[in-house]
Design an enzyme around this catalytic site. Structure first.
Site, PDB file in Angstrom:
ATOM      1  N   GLY A  10      57.268  17.560  51.331  1.00 20.48           N
ATOM      2  CA  GLY A  10      56.117  16.806  50.820  1.00 20.48           C
ATOM      3  C   GLY A  10      55.955  15.567  51.684  1.00 20.48           C
ATOM      4  O   GLY A  10      56.482  14.508  51.350  1.00 20.48           O
ATOM      5  N   ALA A  11      55.268  15.753  52.828  1.00 23.06           N
ATOM      6  CA  ALA A  11      55.156  14.633  53.781  1.00 23.06           C
ATOM      7  C   ALA A  11      53.893  13.814  53.504  1.00 23.06           C
ATOM      8  O   ALA A  11      53.135  13.483  54.414  1.00 23.06           O
ATOM      9  CB  ALA A  11      55.182  15.170  55.214  1.00 23.06           C
ATOM     10  N   GLY A  15      56.641  10.612  50.451  1.00 21.88           N
ATOM     11  CA  GLY A  15      57.631  11.396  51.204  1.00 21.88           C
ATOM     12  C   GLY A  15      57.928  10.741  52.546  1.00 21.88           C
ATOM     13  O   GLY A  15      59.098  10.578  52.929  1.00 21.88           O
ATOM     14  N   ALA A 128      52.382   3.185  48.223  1.00 22.50           N
ATOM     15  CA  ALA A 128      52.183   3.585  49.627  1.00 22.50           C
ATOM     16  C   ALA A 128      50.944   4.465  49.685  1.00 22.50           C
ATOM     17  O   ALA A 128      50.683   5.220  48.752  1.00 22.50           O
ATOM     18  CB  ALA A 128      53.390   4.356  50.141  1.00 22.50           C
ATOM     19  N   LYS A 181      58.016   6.721  31.795  1.00 23.93           N
ATOM     20  CA  LYS A 181      56.955   6.833  32.812  1.00 23.93           C
ATOM     21  C   LYS A 181      55.851   7.765  32.312  1.00 23.93           C
ATOM     22  O   LYS A 181      54.660   7.501  32.502  1.00 23.93           O
ATOM     23  CB  LYS A 181      57.577   7.340  34.120  1.00 23.93           C
ATOM     24  N   ASN A 189      46.384   7.120  33.068  1.00 22.91           N
ATOM     25  CA  ASN A 189      45.769   7.991  34.082  1.00 22.91           C
ATOM     26  C   ASN A 189      44.520   8.745  33.603  1.00 22.91           C
ATOM     27  O   ASN A 189      43.489   8.694  34.283  1.00 22.91           O
ATOM     28  CB  ASN A 189      46.817   8.962  34.637  1.00 22.91           C
ATOM     29  N   SER A 252      46.785   7.567  40.241  1.00 19.00           N
ATOM     30  CA  SER A 252      46.927   8.783  41.061  1.00 19.00           C
ATOM     31  C   SER A 252      45.962   9.864  40.571  1.00 19.00           C
ATOM     32  O   SER A 252      45.435  10.642  41.360  1.00 19.00           O
ATOM     33  CB  SER A 252      48.374   9.279  41.008  1.00 19.00           C
ATOM     34  N   GLU A 264      47.388  16.200  37.856  1.00 23.39           N
ATOM     35  CA  GLU A 264      48.694  16.502  37.256  1.00 23.39           C
ATOM     36  C   GLU A 264      48.615  16.464  35.723  1.00 23.39           C
ATOM     37  O   GLU A 264      49.632  16.310  35.061  1.00 23.39           O
ATOM     38  CB  GLU A 264      49.730  15.507  37.784  1.00 23.39           C
TER      39      GLU A 264
HETATM   40  O1  KPL Z   1      51.948   5.760  38.023  1.00 20.26           O
HETATM   41  C1  KPL Z   1      50.794   5.421  38.036  1.00 20.26           C
HETATM   42  C2  KPL Z   1      49.826   6.408  38.578  1.00 20.26           C
HETATM   43  O2  KPL Z   1      48.737   6.026  38.999  1.00 20.26           O
HETATM   44  O3  KPL Z   1      50.175   7.604  38.601  1.00 20.26           O
HETATM   45  C3  KPL Z   1      50.380   4.102  37.450  1.00 20.26           C
HETATM   46  C4  KPL Z   1      51.599   3.410  36.883  1.00 20.26           C
HETATM   47  C5  KPL Z   1      49.376   4.324  36.370  1.00 20.26           C
HETATM   48  C6  KPL Z   1      49.854   3.151  38.481  1.00 20.26           C
HETATM   49  O4  KPL Z   1      48.582   3.461  38.956  1.00 20.26           O
END
Ligand code: KPL
Length: 298
Positions: A10-11, A15, A128, A181, A189, A252, A264
């Site tokens: 997973g580059a 990664g 990143a 998390k 999200n 994300s 996801e």
């Molecule tokens: O982990 C995150 C994501 O975007 O997947 C958070 C903590 C919500 C930061 O954007």
């Protein structure tokens, strides 16, 4: 004990960042590439602040035959099982496999198909992003937590990680860290993906802020049922603090939607809904968000 040699699958931004930081900390690293005829070094440009560094990262094709002692998987949650399958012929019962993906439940095919595999887990909030395929920016330092359910003491390979990453620690209760998390991702999200907003809007827009609170109440009920009462108690506060500290971020999931990539959601809200159903807990708000993100077509 000498440093472990990590093969990295997973580059993407994380990664490549972890490969670079581990190499700089003296560990051996090899990027695993899926393209054919890619058995050479990859040149990576890493930016942080005003600094730019060029690194040569050795690369190897997944199809090669040499054994892998330590595998770091940094793919999207929905790619984890296929990614590990692609190098399974190079793994053995002594191999240590560290999965660093968002959400939970992505390991189930591995647990079933490779009961002998030594699986470790990680979460990270290192920031990143990729500016070009081999050009990444380390935008913000975060926390990385590594561990294995049931293993309180750090694995022998852990020693090089705190040298590589400023805030990296071993979690004595990794299951709880993954839940913590997951709960945060469930609250932030899907809302940001549906409303196409940065994380900070969830605090500044009163309607969204009210939705976050209501979501947290449902998520907390599921955490309690799963045995994580401490997480449940502090959840509202923790979510608010993450929203504030990542106010400028695009989550994300929002980035996935904007780039027309799969999300996801199955491993974030989907996992929460599955646990809620097992415990008979009503989660109408999370269900609506799940359906809403699915309707975005990803
Ligand atoms: O982990 C995150 C994501 O975007 O997947 C958070 C903590 C919500 C930061 O954007």
């Amino acid at each position: 004990m000498s440093d472990a040699h990590w093969h990295i699958l997973g580059a993407g931004a994380i990664g490549c960042l972890f490969a670079a930081r581990l190499q700089q900390a003296g560990a051996g690293v090899t990027l695993l590439l899926r393209e054919p005829a890619s058995d050479e070094a990859v040149e990576l440009l890493l930016e942080q602040g005003e600094q730019q560094q060029r690194l040569q990262l050795p690369a190897s094709n997944c199809l090669a035959q040499s054994p892998i002692s330590h595998l770091l998987v940094c793919t999207k949650a929905y790619d984890v099982a296929a990614a590990v399958d692609s190098v399974a012929h190079r793994l053995n019962p002594d191999s240590q496999v560290l999965l660093l993906a968002n959400g939970m439940g992505f390991d189930q095919p591995l647990v079933q198909n490779y009961p002998w595999m030594q699986l470790y887990y990680g979460t990270t909030t290192e920031g990143a992003y990729r500016l070009a395929p081999r050009h990444i920016r380390h935008a913000g330092r975060g926390q990385t937590r590594l561990g294995r359910p049931g293993q309180e003491k750090p694995a022998p390979w852990f020693a090089s990680w705190p040298r590589a990453l400023q805030h990296c620690h071993w979690e004595a209760d990794m299951e709880q860290a993954l839940w913590a998390k997951l709960a945060i991702n469930c609250a932030i999200n899907p809302l940001t993906a549906i409303h196409q907003c940065r994380n900070g809007e969830l605090e500044h827009n009163p309607q969204l802020a009210a939705q976050v609170s209501a979501l947290c109440a449902e998520i907390a009920a599921v955490c309690t049922a799963a045995g994580y009462t401490g997480l449940a108690t502090g959840l509202q506060r923790e979510v608010q603090s993450v929203i504030r500290s990542t106010a400028n971020n695009q989550s994300s999931m929002l980035q996935d939607v904007q780039n027309a990539r799969p999300t996801e959601i199955d491993y974030i809200t989907g996992h929460l809904l599955a646990v809620a159903a097992r415990h008979g807990i009503a989660t109408p708000r999370n269900s609506t968000l799940f359906t809403g993100v699915k309707a975005l077509g990803t």
